[in-house]
Scaffold this active site. Structure first.
Site, short mmCIF file in Angstrom:
data_model
loop_
_atom_site.label_atom_id
_atom_site.label_comp_id
_atom_site.label_asym_id
_atom_site.label_seq_id
_atom_site.Cartn_x
_atom_site.Cartn_y
_atom_site.Cartn_z
N ALA A 67 -5.52 3.76 -5.71
CA ALA A 67 -6.84 4.37 -5.77
C ALA A 67 -7.38 4.38 -4.35
O ALA A 67 -6.97 3.58 -3.52
CB ALA A 67 -7.74 3.56 -6.69
N GLY A 113 -2.98 1.98 -8.19
CA GLY A 113 -3.14 3.14 -9.07
C GLY A 113 -1.95 4.10 -9.01
O GLY A 113 -1.70 4.85 -9.96
N GLU A 116 0.55 2.66 -11.25
CA GLU A 116 -0.02 2.83 -12.60
C GLU A 116 0.17 4.26 -13.10
O GLU A 116 0.45 4.48 -14.28
CB GLU A 116 -1.50 2.41 -12.60
CG GLU A 116 -1.65 0.91 -12.38
CD GLU A 116 -3.09 0.45 -12.24
OE1 GLU A 116 -3.77 0.90 -11.30
OE2 GLU A 116 -3.55 -0.34 -13.08
N GLU A 136 -3.50 -5.20 -6.04
CA GLU A 136 -4.95 -5.29 -6.22
C GLU A 136 -5.56 -6.64 -5.89
O GLU A 136 -6.67 -6.73 -5.39
CB GLU A 136 -5.34 -4.91 -7.67
CG GLU A 136 -5.37 -3.40 -7.93
CD GLU A 136 -4.03 -2.83 -8.33
OE1 GLU A 136 -2.99 -3.50 -8.15
OE2 GLU A 136 -4.02 -1.69 -8.83
N1 CO8 Z 1 -7.03 4.15 -0.13
C1 CO8 Z 1 -7.55 4.77 0.93
N2 CO8 Z 1 -6.86 5.03 2.03
C2 CO8 Z 1 -5.57 4.64 2.08
C3 CO8 Z 1 -4.97 3.97 1.02
C4 CO8 Z 1 -5.74 3.73 -0.15
N3 CO8 Z 1 -5.24 3.12 -1.23
N4 CO8 Z 1 -3.68 3.68 1.35
C5 CO8 Z 1 -3.52 4.16 2.59
N5 CO8 Z 1 -4.64 4.76 3.04
C6 CO8 Z 1 -4.87 5.41 4.33
C7 CO8 Z 1 -4.99 4.37 5.44
O1 CO8 Z 1 -6.30 3.83 5.47
C8 CO8 Z 1 -4.66 5.21 6.64
O2 CO8 Z 1 -5.78 5.98 6.98
P1 CO8 Z 1 -6.32 6.02 8.51
O3 CO8 Z 1 -5.17 6.60 9.26
O4 CO8 Z 1 -7.52 6.90 8.42
O5 CO8 Z 1 -6.61 4.60 8.88
C9 CO8 Z 1 -3.60 6.17 6.13
O6 CO8 Z 1 -3.75 6.19 4.70
C10 CO8 Z 1 -2.19 5.75 6.45
O7 CO8 Z 1 -2.00 4.42 5.99
P2 CO8 Z 1 -1.53 3.19 6.94
O8 CO8 Z 1 -1.85 3.50 8.36
O9 CO8 Z 1 -2.07 1.95 6.36
O10 CO8 Z 1 0.06 3.29 6.73
P3 CO8 Z 1 1.10 2.08 6.88
O11 CO8 Z 1 2.44 2.70 6.85
O12 CO8 Z 1 0.73 1.19 8.01
O13 CO8 Z 1 0.89 1.21 5.54
C11 CO8 Z 1 0.61 0.88 3.18
C12 CO8 Z 1 1.21 1.76 4.31
C13 CO8 Z 1 1.34 -0.46 3.14
C14 CO8 Z 1 0.83 1.63 1.89
C15 CO8 Z 1 -0.89 0.66 3.46
O14 CO8 Z 1 -1.50 1.91 3.68
C16 CO8 Z 1 -1.62 -0.02 2.33
O15 CO8 Z 1 -1.53 -1.23 2.17
N6 CO8 Z 1 -2.42 0.76 1.53
C17 CO8 Z 1 -3.21 0.23 0.47
C18 CO8 Z 1 -2.37 -0.13 -0.72
C19 CO8 Z 1 -3.22 -0.71 -1.81
O16 CO8 Z 1 -3.80 -1.78 -1.70
N7 CO8 Z 1 -3.30 0.01 -2.94
C20 CO8 Z 1 -4.02 -0.44 -4.09
C21 CO8 Z 1 -5.40 0.09 -4.04
S1 CO8 Z 1 -6.41 -0.60 -5.32
C22 CO8 Z 1 -6.01 0.26 -6.66
O17 CO8 Z 1 -5.18 1.13 -6.67
C23 CO8 Z 1 -6.79 -0.10 -7.87
C24 CO8 Z 1 -6.25 0.62 -9.10
C25 CO8 Z 1 -7.23 0.55 -10.19
C26 CO8 Z 1 -8.40 1.38 -9.80
C27 CO8 Z 1 -9.31 1.63 -10.93
C28 CO8 Z 1 -10.54 2.38 -10.50
C29 CO8 Z 1 -10.75 2.51 -9.02
#
Ligand code: CO8
Length: 257
Positions: A67, A113, A116, A136
């Protein structure tokens, strides 16, 4: 006439290839993308030119990285609960209960998500570079789009407990070993292989497949999803959630009390 903002839909030979297209955010699910998906599944249900749906992510790095954390970081408990409930109803449940096959072509990160969504799909084929997990708890949250219910069903309760508590990602090969994905193929072969499977499905009886999906899904218990949504909402009012999401946005490790 509805125009998709973050989806690319290509229909050919009764197969809809649906690409989630927000590569700058690794295809994270924001409000628009969820609306696009919800709209697509409503249309596809009554569109006779579609027999099978393939979901994939744009780019070579990510299926869906979760998400959109930046979008919900400022939410409170009520908003968090609404977000999870609406998402489950409009998208995740719709995908799982969709009466035409939905295949996830997992082409990279499938996190939160994103995993999911892949799990709500009827089955999953992954490329070798795929990484799958539910991170999460690193944000002070739990899965809110059905992950606490679907992961244990697919890989067993003990493995799901460990995966959710540690927030560790499964490699594609490990995901295959534990039954989270059905096959692992080279990334360049992924869409071809999934189309091959989809083609096979289009040759079988669509009315029989519709009934099979309904029957297979009938073993699910509904109550767990409601508990997940309530707990997910409650966590938005905790300090750990503020710290976890702020740390993500500030690109640092969270400091949980
Ligand atoms: N949300 C928003 N932006 C994101 C997300 C995300 N989930 N994942 C990546 N991005 C963005 C980064 O912020 C970055 O943006 P910017 O260049 O503007 O800073 C861009 O995408 C590229 O990402 P990275 O530079 O971080 O790329 P890396 O190769 O260094 O890392 C990862 C890749 C490991 C995937 C890393 O991006 C990461 O950890 N992302 C988050 C993963 C995460 O925690 N996902 C779970 C989110 S919570 C969720 O899904 C809850 C589900 C239930 C929700 C129910 C209602 C909301």
């Amino acid at each position: 006439e509805y125009t998709y903002e973050n989806l690319i839909v290509e229909i050919e030979n009764k197969i809809a290839l649906v690409t989630l297209n927000r590569p700058q955010a690794l295809n994270a699910l924001n409000k628009n993308l969820l609306e696009d998906l919800s709209h697509f599944f409503d249309e596809a249900l009554v569109d006779d030119s579609i027999r099978v749906v393939i979901l994939t992510g744009s780019g070579e790095k990510s299926f869906v990285a979760g998400a959109d954390i930046k979008e919900f970081a400022s939410f409170d408990g009520k908003q968090g609960e609404q977000l999870a409930a609406k998402g489950q109803q409009d998208v995740f449940d719709k995908v799982e209960k969709f009466t035409k096959p939905v295949i996830a072509a997992v082409n990279g990160f499938a996190l939160g998500g994103g995993l999911e969504l892949a799990m709500a799909s009827h089955f999953r084929i992954a490329s070798k570079n795929a990484k799958l997990g539910l991170p999460e708890v690193t944000l002070g949250l739990i899965p809110g789009y059905g992950g606490t219910q679907r992961l244990p069903k697919l890989i067993g309760k003990g493995r799901a407990m460990q995966a959710i508590m540690t927030a560790e990602m499964f490699s594609a090969d490990r995901a295959y070993e534990i039954g989270l994905v059905n096959e692992v193929v080279e990334q360049t072969e992924l869409i071809n292989r999934v189309k091959e499977i989809a083609t096979k499905i289009t040759q079988n009886s669509s009315v029989a497949i519709r009934h099979a999906i309904t029957a297979i899904n009938a073993s699910d218990k509904e109550i767990g999803f409601d508990i997940e949504i309530k707990s997910f909402g409650n966590l938005f009012d905790e300090d750990d959630f503020k710290e976890g999401t702020t740390a993500f946005v500030e690109k640092r490790k969270p400091n949980f009390k």
